[in-house]
Design a protein around this motif. Structure first.
Motif, PDB file in Angstrom:
ATOM      1  N   PHE A 117     -94.056  54.853 -68.336  1.00 52.79           N
ATOM      2  CA  PHE A 117     -94.042  56.300 -68.390  1.00 52.79           C
ATOM      3  C   PHE A 117     -95.389  56.763 -68.911  1.00 52.79           C
ATOM      4  N   SER A 118     -95.632  58.042 -68.882  1.00 56.07           N
ATOM      5  CA  SER A 118     -96.877  58.577 -69.423  1.00 56.07           C
ATOM      6  C   SER A 118     -96.688  58.963 -70.871  1.00 56.07           C
ATOM      7  N   SER A 119     -97.682  58.659 -71.706  1.00 50.25           N
ATOM      8  CA  SER A 119     -97.596  59.078 -73.099  1.00 50.25           C
ATOM      9  C   SER A 119     -98.367  60.364 -73.332  1.00 50.25           C
ATOM     10  N   ALA A 120     -98.845  60.973 -72.280  1.00 48.68           N
ATOM     11  CA  ALA A 120     -99.490  62.267 -72.397  1.00 48.68           C
ATOM     12  C   ALA A 120     -98.431  63.308 -72.714  1.00 48.68           C
ATOM     13  N   PRO A 121     -98.844  64.540 -73.071  1.00 47.65           N
ATOM     14  CA  PRO A 121     -97.869  65.560 -73.418  1.00 47.65           C
ATOM     15  C   PRO A 121     -96.815  65.723 -72.338  1.00 47.65           C
ATOM     16  N   GLY A 122     -95.589  65.833 -72.726  1.00 46.79           N
ATOM     17  CA  GLY A 122     -94.512  65.959 -71.766  1.00 46.79           C
ATOM     18  C   GLY A 122     -93.358  66.735 -72.351  1.00 46.79           C
ATOM     19  N   PRO A 171    -104.304  50.442 -78.519  1.00 43.12           N
ATOM     20  CA  PRO A 171    -104.479  50.741 -79.945  1.00 43.12           C
ATOM     21  C   PRO A 171    -104.889  52.196 -80.140  1.00 43.12           C
ATOM     22  N   SER A 172    -104.327  52.826 -81.129  1.00 44.94           N
ATOM     23  CA  SER A 172    -104.582  54.243 -81.374  1.00 44.94           C
ATOM     24  C   SER A 172    -104.631  54.498 -82.867  1.00 44.94           C
ATOM     25  N   ALA A 173    -105.445  55.479 -83.268  1.00 45.16           N
ATOM     26  CA  ALA A 173    -105.473  55.869 -84.681  1.00 45.16           C
ATOM     27  C   ALA A 173    -104.107  56.362 -85.127  1.00 45.16           C
ATOM     28  N   GLY A 174    -103.297  56.807 -84.172  1.00 41.94           N
ATOM     29  CA  GLY A 174    -101.948  57.259 -84.487  1.00 41.94           C
ATOM     30  C   GLY A 174    -101.040  56.146 -84.964  1.00 41.94           C
ATOM     31  N   GLN A 175    -101.501  54.895 -84.846  1.00 42.62           N
ATOM     32  CA  GLN A 175    -100.708  53.754 -85.298  1.00 42.62           C
ATOM     33  C   GLN A 175    -101.031  53.360 -86.738  1.00 42.62           C
ATOM     34  N   PHE A 235     -95.581  62.128 -80.033  1.00 44.61           N
ATOM     35  CA  PHE A 235     -96.471  60.985 -79.835  1.00 44.61           C
ATOM     36  C   PHE A 235     -96.660  60.191 -81.123  1.00 44.61           C
ATOM     37  N   LEU A 236     -96.947  60.875 -82.242  1.00 39.78           N
ATOM     38  CA  LEU A 236     -97.194  60.160 -83.492  1.00 39.78           C
ATOM     39  C   LEU A 236     -95.949  59.431 -83.978  1.00 39.78           C
ATOM     40  N   THR A 237     -94.781  59.994 -83.708  1.00 43.80           N
ATOM     41  CA  THR A 237     -93.544  59.305 -84.072  1.00 43.80           C
ATOM     42  C   THR A 237     -93.385  58.043 -83.233  1.00 43.80           C
ATOM     43  N   ARG A 238     -93.685  58.142 -81.938  1.00 43.04           N
ATOM     44  CA  ARG A 238     -93.581  56.969 -81.066  1.00 43.04           C
ATOM     45  C   ARG A 238     -94.559  55.884 -81.484  1.00 43.04           C
ATOM     46  N   MET A 239     -95.726  56.277 -81.989  1.00 44.90           N
ATOM     47  CA  MET A 239     -96.722  55.294 -82.398  1.00 44.90           C
ATOM     48  C   MET A 239     -96.247  54.440 -83.575  1.00 44.90           C
ATOM     49  N   GLN A 240     -95.247  54.910 -84.309  1.00 50.38           N
ATOM     50  CA  GLN A 240     -94.734  54.111 -85.424  1.00 50.38           C
ATOM     51  C   GLN A 240     -94.097  52.816 -84.934  1.00 50.38           C
ATOM     52  N   SER A 241     -93.668  52.792 -83.674  1.00 54.96           N
ATOM     53  CA  SER A 241     -93.058  51.576 -83.136  1.00 54.96           C
ATOM     54  C   SER A 241     -94.077  50.452 -82.984  1.00 54.96           C
ATOM     55  N   TYR A 242     -95.375  50.775 -83.074  1.00 56.38           N
ATOM     56  CA  TYR A 242     -96.426  49.762 -82.974  1.00 56.38           C
ATOM     57  C   TYR A 242     -96.810  49.198 -84.342  1.00 56.38           C
ATOM     58  N   MET A 243     -96.251  49.744 -85.389  1.00 59.79           N
ATOM     59  CA  MET A 243     -96.594  49.297 -86.739  1.00 59.79           C
ATOM     60  C   MET A 243     -95.790  48.055 -87.119  1.00 59.79           C
ATOM     61  N   PRO A 244     -96.275  47.292 -88.093  1.00 58.36           N
ATOM     62  CA  PRO A 244     -95.467  46.184 -88.615  1.00 58.36           C
ATOM     63  C   PRO A 244     -94.123  46.698 -89.127  1.00 58.36           C
TER      64      PRO A 244
END
Length: 264
Positions: free
Chosen positions: A141-146, A85-89, A152-161
């Motif tokens: 994979f790593s979600s750290a900077p790459g 869980p992340s605030a980015g979600q 990262f914040l765009t990827r976190m949208q996949s965790y939203m309803p």
């Protein structure tokens, strides 16, 4: 958004009022965020609560996620997208970014090596081993900077309803974004109101930086010192796998960079 389509003097005046109202709402959110200090001790959070929030990509011990019952259904595949869980979600914060057009700044801070995951409809329930236990590294994979092209914040949208993601897509597909309207209107009051809203969002992220420092950075430093590790051993990771402090600080700074100058 309907007012933006009209674009006449009355509509611009209303949008100016709406932006000031939005700034007030963001200030209320900042106050709510700051109130977390009242009922949550940083050491208790870091040592007793937060370990359960860590994803497979943010766990120092590389604890393995166990998907109970996955072997009973041959159609199920073990997920490889396992951020915690992340605030980015937060759909709400993303909506503010997208509506104000700040996402082109705030969402470009850290890039993710991970692909955007498929829908989770066919995944089995996941159970994370108790904090302190260990297991082989998961195939993530790593979600750290790459170097990937997915922020990262765009990827976190996949965790939203799903409906939240649909709403964000609706906002981002607006043919007349509010930021563009402000830039092209030539209305000084509208520009000032827009910057007031963006400034309020920046102050919200100032508070987020303080919370991360208090609840993650400081306890992490204590833990490293207690274990006899140096400061350079590892940065404090967020539950989503990023360098927690540098990430939120970077997003805050880039939000400030979204302010419009007079004449732009």
């Amino acid at each position: 958004m309907d007012e933006a389509f009209l674009g006449d003097t009355t509509a611009l005046r209303r949008i100016t009022t709406y932006l000031h109202t939005l700034a007030g709402v963001i200030r209320e959110l900042t106050s709510i965020l700051a109130d977390v200090r009242k009922g949550c001790d940083p050491d208790v959070f870091y040592n007793e609560i937060r370990p359960w929030f860590r994803g497979a990509d943010s766990s120092d011990g590389k604890r393995k996620w166990v998907f109970q019952g996955i072997e009973l259904d041959p159609t199920l595949r073990e997920p490889t997208e396992l951020s915690g869980p992340s605030a980015g979600q937060s759909s709400l914060i993303h909506a503010l970014d997208v509506f104000l057009g700040v996402d082109q700044y705030s969402h470009s801070n850290f890039m993710s090596n991970k692909p955007v995951p498929m829908a989770r409809a066919q995944t089995a329930p996941a159970v994370l081993p108790a904090p302190g236990t260990s297991g082989p590294a998961t195939a993530t994979f790593s979600s750290a900077p790459g170097s990937s092209s997915v922020p990262f914040l765009t990827r976190m949208q996949s965790y939203m309803p799903r409906h939240h993601r649909a709403f964000l897509r609706h906002l981002s597909s607006n043919p007349r974004p509010i930021r563009t309207l402000v830039e092209t209107s030539g209305e000084k009051n509208l520009l000032e109101a827009y910057n007031v809203a963006v400034s309020a969002l920046k102050v919200f992220r100032d508070e987020h930086v303080k919370i991360v420092a208090l609840y993650i950075l400081v306890p992490s430093k204590k833990a490293r010192e207690a274990a006899g590790k140096s400061k350079e051993d590892s940065a404090a990771k967020g539950t989503g796998g990023t360098d927690a402090f540098q990430f939120v600080k970077g997003v805050r700074d880039q939000t400030a960079g979204a302010l419009l100058k007079s004449g732009e």
